[in-house]
Design an enzyme around this catalytic site. Structure first.
Site, PDB file in Angstrom:
ATOM      1  N   GLU A 147     -84.856 -12.835 -32.242  1.00 32.44           N
ATOM      2  CA  GLU A 147     -83.449 -12.750 -32.410  1.00 32.44           C
ATOM      3  C   GLU A 147     -82.893 -14.065 -32.927  1.00 32.44           C
ATOM      4  OE1 GLU A 147     -79.395 -11.040 -30.085  1.00 32.44           O
ATOM      5  OE2 GLU A 147     -80.965 -11.643 -29.006  1.00 32.44           O
ATOM      6  N   GLU A 241     -74.148  -3.811 -29.153  1.00 35.70           N
ATOM      7  CA  GLU A 241     -74.336  -4.751 -27.819  1.00 35.70           C
ATOM      8  C   GLU A 241     -73.025  -5.193 -27.663  1.00 35.70           C
ATOM      9  OE1 GLU A 241     -77.056  -8.422 -26.613  1.00 35.70           O
ATOM     10  OE2 GLU A 241     -76.150  -8.483 -28.465  1.00 35.70           O
TER      11      GLU A 241
END
Length: 294
Positions: A147, A241
């Site tokens: 990420e 998210e």
């Protein structure tokens, strides 16, 4: 898009078995087909039971994490690097044992605001550690996705260009990028261009608004993002998210600087996110089809 998913932190802080099982159930009820858990320590959770629950509900599990400073593989301290590699190997095995298909997050450094520039030695240590972890992950049938996050959560990989350079240096085809719109809107000059640059190296995609809240209530221009994903033929998981101190614990709130809540009720948030993402994806597909015909 292969599956539309949601982060478990929308439902639970993740400290208990019951909380994780509830998160699986709530995700399924809202029509999500995958869920993201934080690092699962095998001594704290019944991974077999979670795996069975996941299969029963047809909700695929993925796991993301960040390394602590004492296990920072981008460190120049050999002990910290060795401890970090061991933690990553343990995480891969936990993902495998819970029936998960991916390990993502800040795997290449500590999840923290650094007070120094990264070093060339630290970069090389991280590259080598991720290359080793990729071999373990491939053998376990677990995707490894790194990420890219903003400057306040790592000093190593903030942009797609940096991420592509890093994964090329690992020499592994099993390492891909984990892009996140929340971080991209701070670090990338152009979100759509970054998505096109990454292309088939994207292994996982987070949808998050600029204020961590309801999609469409922030500053992100969503149409170009979805247009780029459709254009490159992105066919892997897309996961929503969002964080609120109403759900997550103090530690994560501090790490992610959640100083104010943009929501407190998770059911309407989850329902809105699913509708928003599916609508934007369908609109992008229609635009793509129209432009192709023209």
């Amino acid at each position: 898009m292969k599956r539309l998913g949601i982060h478990s932190f929308v439902w639970t802080g993740g400290q208990t078995q019951e909380g994780l099982e509830m998160a699986l159930e709530k995700s399924a009820q809202h029509g999500y087909r995958c869920i993201e858990f934080a690092y699962l320590r095998p001594e704290l959770f019944d991974l077999d039971r979670l795996a069975r629950k996941s299969q029963e509900l047809d909700v695929q599990i993925g796991v993301t994490m960040g390394l602590p400073l004492d296990k920072d593989i981008s460190s120049t301290d050999p002990d910290a690097v060795a401890a970090g590699k061991a933690m990553l190997a343990d995480a891969v095995r936990a993902v495998r044992d819970v029936g998960g298909d991916k390990l993502g997050g800040i795997l290449y450094s500590a999840h923290t605001k650094y007070n120094r520039q990264p070093t060339a030695e630290g970069w090389k240590n991280s590259v080598h550690a991720i290359a080793e972890t990729a071999q373990i992950a491939e053998a376990a049938g677990v995707d490894l996705v790194l990420e890219l996050v903003n400057r306040f959560e790592t000093n190593l990989l903030n942009t797609t260009a940096q991420g592509l350079k890093f994964i090329e240096e690992t020499g592994s085809d099993h390492v891909r990028l984990h892009l996140d719109t929340f971080h991209m809107q701070m670090e990338e000059a152009n979100l759509a261009a970054a998505i096109r640059l990454a292309g088939d190296k994207i292994g996982y995609f987070h949808i998050g608004e600029s204020n961590r809240g309801y999609l469409g209530d922030g500053t992100i221009d969503w149409d170009p993002v979805f247009d780029a994903l459709v254009e490159i033929g992105y066919a892997r998981d897309v996961v929503f998210e969002s964080f609120s101190t109403a759900i997550v614990d103090e530690g994560l709130s501090l790490a992610c600087a959640i100083w104010r809540d943009t929501w407190t009720e998770n059911d309407p948030l989850a329902a809105h996110a699913k509708q928003f993402i599916e609508l934007k994806w369908a609109e992008a597909e229609r635009r793509r089809a129209t432009n192709t015909r023209a």
